[in-house]
Design an enzyme around this catalytic site. Structure first.
Site, PDB file in Angstrom:
ATOM      1  N   LYS A 170       0.843  -1.193   0.000  1.00  0.00           N
ATOM      2  CA  LYS A 170       0.000   0.000   0.000  1.00  0.00           C
ATOM      3  C   LYS A 170       0.880   1.245   0.000  1.00  0.00           C
ATOM      4  O   LYS A 170       1.543   1.556   0.980  1.00  0.00           O
ATOM      5  CB  LYS A 170      -0.897   0.042   1.240  1.00  0.00           C
ATOM      6  CG  LYS A 170      -1.946   1.153   1.096  1.00  0.00           C
ATOM      7  CD  LYS A 170      -2.508   1.643   2.393  1.00  0.00           C
ATOM      8  CE  LYS A 170      -1.659   2.672   3.069  1.00  0.00           C
ATOM      9  NZ  LYS A 170      -1.466   3.921   2.300  1.00  0.00           N
ATOM     10  N   GLU A 243      10.326   1.087  10.226  1.00  0.00           N
ATOM     11  CA  GLU A 243      11.317   2.123   9.886  1.00  0.00           C
ATOM     12  C   GLU A 243      10.606   3.456  10.067  1.00  0.00           C
ATOM     13  O   GLU A 243       9.798   3.849   9.223  1.00  0.00           O
ATOM     14  CB  GLU A 243      11.782   1.966   8.438  1.00  0.00           C
ATOM     15  CG  GLU A 243      12.512   0.668   8.140  1.00  0.00           C
ATOM     16  CD  GLU A 243      13.936   0.637   8.674  1.00  0.00           C
ATOM     17  OE1 GLU A 243      14.374   1.598   9.341  1.00  0.00           O
ATOM     18  OE2 GLU A 243      14.615  -0.381   8.442  1.00  0.00           O
ATOM     19  N   CYS A 277      14.351  10.192   5.499  1.00  0.00           N
ATOM     20  CA  CYS A 277      14.316   9.762   6.906  1.00  0.00           C
ATOM     21  C   CYS A 277      15.682   9.917   7.541  1.00  0.00           C
ATOM     22  O   CYS A 277      15.830  10.550   8.579  1.00  0.00           O
ATOM     23  CB  CYS A 277      13.824   8.327   6.990  1.00  0.00           C
ATOM     24  SG  CYS A 277      14.690   7.216   5.885  1.00  0.00           S
ATOM     25  N   GLU A 375      11.320  16.798  13.805  1.00  0.00           N
ATOM     26  CA  GLU A 375      11.781  16.404  12.479  1.00  0.00           C
ATOM     27  C   GLU A 375      11.224  17.381  11.447  1.00  0.00           C
ATOM     28  O   GLU A 375      10.011  17.450  11.258  1.00  0.00           O
ATOM     29  CB  GLU A 375      11.296  14.979  12.163  1.00  0.00           C
ATOM     30  CG  GLU A 375      11.798  14.474  10.837  1.00  0.00           C
ATOM     31  CD  GLU A 375      11.267  13.088  10.473  1.00  0.00           C
ATOM     32  OE1 GLU A 375      10.144  12.730  10.869  1.00  0.00           O
ATOM     33  OE2 GLU A 375      11.991  12.368   9.773  1.00  0.00           O
TER      34      GLU A 375
END
Ligand code: NAD
Length: 469
Positions: A170, A243, A277, A375
């Protein structure tokens, strides 16, 4: 421009049946993504379950052969895939961006095909011995983000297939077309049902995470969503590889030759226009080289062409979506309001398009500012001054996240000593975020658990079974 019509025709549906997907740079509609339902998800899971035993029975060498053929197919279609990715995701064709990502899809597929996971002799005494085997798990659910949509899907799909699992993938609701196109290329070589894609966002993702037919969920995305997936796994006991988000620190030691490392530092921060990331997200720099680092980063940032990804020579692109643009703008404005120095950037590049934000270097900023603590996932790097290395290490480790970290120095022994004290899944020295398909990658702390790539990655999509004789 390379013609992506054939790929788009295959993955898109008509306007009245689908959801419009914009070009990230211009906001023109590229095509309409299918809108899948929970019933579509059930159908794909049933197909994957039915196809899995025969796929497992093919054995490693045949599955490896097919995966290598898929890698060839990706390479043969690389320009079409890269153009579609560039338009949908926004990343330029050039630089470490769309062509690089499609190239990595082929490399990681080939690595999954060629990596060998042998049974392990764990114990032997006289006539008795115990051997650890790794067998197929069954059906894997792969849920991915929008920043490196094709490459991260390959990281999830290719090892899973290699180990004899079937997969339902997905993609993020922001980048469905790229992943549908990739799946179409894979499926030119796979038996029916072994790999299926389902589009959708939160509703489909959470139905997947809770579904009893999944033996494993490979998830890459935010820490907040990762926590929800862990909750679901309490019920179906699906194995998880998570992750998750990162807020990677870098520490530049004193007496470092900045001129030789400045470009690596820049790309460590700004790869994929910061939407990565494991990018450098906060940089701690010793007082003795602080001004040089700040000035070098700003100079390089100002020299890097930013624009529409399909225009030749661009290396920086837009933010992929409005929500991410708003995050970057909010964090930079907060830094400004606290008196931090915006050395370059610090504003939208409206001349280029609605979601462009100039590469931004922020100096004279401290921990506690949102741009350091959160972040940013975009083109804005805070550079923090330090004098004592213990203090820099303490601040680097003070984050909840622990994906990557880096140390920068001409003295590798000194850098190594610092690397050993940093809490992260990977610590790089004089580089940041460089990945290798044979070297395990994964986070610690709130950046997730489980490792991808290489032998470790194959083990993660297998079930261990001991046979004792
Ligand atoms: P996200 O968590 O919003 O979405 C990721 C995926 O999860 C999407 O496909 C989304 O549709 C799906 N999803 C949303 N809600 C769900 C739910 N309740 N249950 C199941 N699935 C659900 O993340 P994003 O914004 O797409 O990606 C950005 C984040 O991903 C950043 O934090 C980044 O650091 C992280 N990331 C981590 C890695 C890594 O390897 N560690 C790689 C890339 C991105």
């Amino acid at each position: 421009m390379t013609d992506t019509t054939a790929l788009l025709d295959f993955v898109c549906v008509s306007a009245d049946e689908g959801r419009p997907i914009p070009d990230a740079a211009t906001r023109e509609v590229i095509g309409y993504a299918p809108v899948h339902t929970l019933a579509d998800l059930e159908e794909r899971i049933a197909g994957a379950r039915a196809a899995q035993p025969a796929w497992q029975a093919l054995g490693h060498s045949e599955r490896s052969r097919i995966l290598n053929a898929i890698a060839d197919e990706i390479e043969a279609n690389s320009e079409e895939l890269a153009h579609l990715l560039s338009r949908e995701q926004g990343k330029p064709l050039d630089g470490p961006n769309a062509r690089f990502e499609v190239g990595a899809c082929a490399v990681w597929t080939r690595s999954a095909a060629d990596t060998v996971l042998e049974p392990e002799l764990i114990f032997e005494s006289g006539a008795s011995r115990s051997i650890l085997h790794y067998e197929s798990l069954g059906v894997v659910g792969a849920i991915g983000p929008w920043n490196w949509p094709m490459m991260i899907s390959v990281w999830q799909i290719a090892p899973s297939l290699r180990m004899g699992n079937s997969v339902v993938v997905k993609p993020s609701g922001f980048t469905p077309l790229s992943v549908l196109a990739l799946v179409e290329v894979f499926n030119r070589h796979l038996p029916d049902g072994v790999l299926a894609a389902v589009t959708g966002d939160r509703e489909i993702g959470s139905a997947m995470a809770a579904h009893p037919e999944f033996d494993k969920i490979m998830f890459t995305g935010s820490t907040a969503t990762g926590r929800k997936i862990v909750e679901s796994s309490a019920h179906n006991l699906a194995r998880l590889t998570l992750e998750l988000g990162g807020n990677d620190p870098g520490i530049v030691l004193p007496d470092t030759d900045i001129s030789g490392l400045a470009e690596n530092l820049f790309w460590g921060c700004f790869i994929n226009t910061g939407q990565t990331c494991a990018a450098l997200k906060r940089l701690y720099v010793h007082d003795s080289v602080y001004d040089e680092v700040v000035d070098s980063l700003a100079r390089i940032a100002e020299s890097m062409p930013m624009g529409r990804g399909t225009d030749p020579g661009m290396v920086l692109g837009p933010l992929q979506n409005q929500a991410q643009f708003d995050v970057v703008e909010r964090l930079v404005e907060d830094a400004r309001s606290r008196g931090a120095r915006i050395v370059t950037g610090g504003e939208a590049a409206t001349d280029l398009g609605p979601l462009f934000y100039r590469p931004t270097v922020v100096a004279d900023i401290q921990d506690g500012a949102a741009l350091v603590d959160e972040e940013q996932f975009g083109p804005a790097i805070p550079v923090i001054r330090y004098t004592e290395i213990d203090d820099a290490i303490w601040r680097a480790n003070a984050s909840e996240q622990g994906l990557g970290a880096s140390v920068w120095s001409n003295d590798v022994d000194k850098a190594l000593a610092v690397a050993q004290r940093l809490q992260a899944g990977t610590v790089w020295i004089n580089q940041h975020g460089t990945l290798n398909p044979s070297v395990p990658f994964g986070g610690t702390k709130s950046s997730g658990y489980g490792q991808e790539f290489g032998v470790q990655g194959l083990k993660a999509v297998a079930t261990p079974k001991v046979i004792t004789i």
